[in-house]
Design an enzyme around this catalytic site. Structure first.
Site, PDB file in Angstrom:
ATOM      1  N   MET A   1      -3.224  74.091  33.980  1.00 47.83           N
ATOM      2  CA  MET A   1      -3.980  75.219  33.433  1.00 47.83           C
ATOM      3  C   MET A   1      -3.270  76.567  33.589  1.00 47.83           C
ATOM      4  O   MET A   1      -3.845  77.609  33.299  1.00 47.83           O
ATOM      5  CB  MET A   1      -5.370  75.299  34.074  1.00 47.83           C
ATOM      6  CG  MET A   1      -6.203  74.065  33.870  1.00 47.83           C
ATOM      7  SD  MET A   1      -6.360  73.632  32.121  1.00 47.83           S
ATOM      8  CE  MET A   1      -6.830  71.925  32.270  1.00 47.83           C
ATOM      9  N   CYS A   2      -2.024  76.551  34.030  1.00 45.64           N
ATOM     10  CA  CYS A   2      -1.260  77.800  34.165  1.00 45.64           C
ATOM     11  C   CYS A   2      -0.735  78.248  32.803  1.00 45.64           C
ATOM     12  O   CYS A   2      -0.315  77.434  31.990  1.00 45.64           O
ATOM     13  CB  CYS A   2      -0.083  77.617  35.111  1.00 45.64           C
ATOM     14  SG  CYS A   2      -0.530  77.713  36.835  1.00 45.64           S
ATOM     15  N   HIS A   3      -0.734  79.556  32.607  1.00 46.23           N
ATOM     16  CA  HIS A   3      -0.178  80.142  31.394  1.00 46.23           C
ATOM     17  C   HIS A   3       1.340  80.281  31.545  1.00 46.23           C
ATOM     18  O   HIS A   3       1.827  80.578  32.633  1.00 46.23           O
ATOM     19  CB  HIS A   3      -0.758  81.541  31.166  1.00 46.23           C
ATOM     20  CG  HIS A   3      -2.216  81.547  30.870  1.00 46.23           C
ATOM     21  ND1 HIS A   3      -3.171  81.468  31.853  1.00 46.23           N
ATOM     22  CD2 HIS A   3      -2.886  81.617  29.698  1.00 46.23           C
ATOM     23  CE1 HIS A   3      -4.367  81.498  31.304  1.00 46.23           C
ATOM     24  NE2 HIS A   3      -4.233  81.585  29.998  1.00 46.23           N
TER      25      HIS A   3
ATOM     26  N   MET B   1       0.282  81.277  41.452  1.00 47.68           N
ATOM     27  CA  MET B   1       0.756  79.897  41.367  1.00 47.68           C
ATOM     28  C   MET B   1       2.275  79.830  41.294  1.00 47.68           C
ATOM     29  O   MET B   1       2.895  78.914  41.835  1.00 47.68           O
ATOM     30  CB  MET B   1       0.123  79.179  40.180  1.00 47.68           C
ATOM     31  CG  MET B   1      -1.380  78.968  40.317  1.00 47.68           C
ATOM     32  SD  MET B   1      -1.877  78.171  41.867  1.00 47.68           S
ATOM     33  CE  MET B   1      -0.998  76.625  41.769  1.00 47.68           C
ATOM     34  N   GLU B   2       2.879  80.808  40.654  1.00 47.34           N
ATOM     35  CA  GLU B   2       4.339  80.837  40.561  1.00 47.34           C
ATOM     36  C   GLU B   2       4.963  81.058  41.942  1.00 47.34           C
ATOM     37  O   GLU B   2       5.972  80.420  42.286  1.00 47.34           O
ATOM     38  CB  GLU B   2       4.784  81.911  39.571  1.00 47.34           C
ATOM     39  CG  GLU B   2       4.531  81.560  38.120  1.00 47.34           C
ATOM     40  CD  GLU B   2       3.067  81.612  37.665  1.00 47.34           C
ATOM     41  OE1 GLU B   2       2.785  81.145  36.552  1.00 47.34           O
ATOM     42  OE2 GLU B   2       2.201  82.123  38.421  1.00 47.34           O
TER      43      GLU B   2
ATOM     44  N   ASP C   1      15.003  67.451  50.783  1.00 49.32           N
ATOM     45  CA  ASP C   1      15.896  66.553  50.047  1.00 49.32           C
ATOM     46  C   ASP C   1      17.325  66.644  50.557  1.00 49.32           C
ATOM     47  O   ASP C   1      18.001  65.622  50.727  1.00 49.32           O
ATOM     48  CB  ASP C   1      15.843  66.878  48.553  1.00 49.32           C
ATOM     49  CG  ASP C   1      16.792  66.005  47.755  1.00 49.32           C
ATOM     50  OD1 ASP C   1      16.702  64.760  47.871  1.00 49.32           O
ATOM     51  OD2 ASP C   1      17.639  66.555  47.027  1.00 49.32           O
TER      52      ASP C   1
END
Length: 162
Positions: free
Chosen positions: A74-76, A111-112, A126
């Site tokens: 749902m992120c733009h 969110m970014e 990793d």
């Protein structure tokens, strides 16, 4: 508080930001990678066999922030104007990663910022997993955000050792 990611039928939707004002927005997120003292020493000394762990993690975090809309449904898609990741440690067994993301737009970059530090932490894992598999990532949290209709936010607790 109304949940804006649900439509009239109760199904998920991407929020319509058409009528929102364009503002300058910044978000800062942090995470921690806990590891053995030897692993942290080797990261800092640049003696991990896969290369410069922090340089690769920084690039991974930047790339992830730019692609957050691909990861989070749902992120733009946003035109990010600045992304910076910094690293510090407690000198023993914790690596702290902070991400600052900026934009001028109609929706925020929380969110970014969270995606950036998460991807950087996963990259550290990793690159070091051959040396140590029991590293722990987290807590990961939004520390602050500025701009937008909901105003500024500052986390009440900073879990990082200063």
């Amino acid at each position: 508080m109304e949940l804006t990611h649900f439509g009239e039928q109760g199904r998920a939707r991407m929020v319509d930001v058409t009528d929102k004002e364009v503002t300058s927005r910044t978000a800062i997120a942090q995470t921690t990678v806990t590891m053995s003292p030897d692993t942290l020493t080797r990261i800092k000394a640049g003696t991990i066999g896969k290369g410069d762990v922090l340089a690769v993690a920084q690039v991974a975090g930047i790339m992830a922030a730019k692609k957050t809309w691909d990861w989070i449904p749902m992120c733009h898609p946003l035109p990010l104007t600045g992304i910076n990741l910094t690293f510090r440690d407690n000198g023993v067994n914790e690596l702290y990663i902070e991400g600052v993301v900026k934009t001028t737009g109609k929706t925020g970059v929380e969110m970014e910022a969270l995606t950036a530090v998460s991807a950087a932490a996963l990259t550290v894992y990793d690159m070091c997993k051959a040396l140590q598999k029991d590293m722990v990532i987290g807590p990961t949290q939004l520390m602050s955000k500025t701009g937008g209709k909901s105003g500024d936010y500052q986390a009440s607790v900073n879990p990082r050792v200063d």
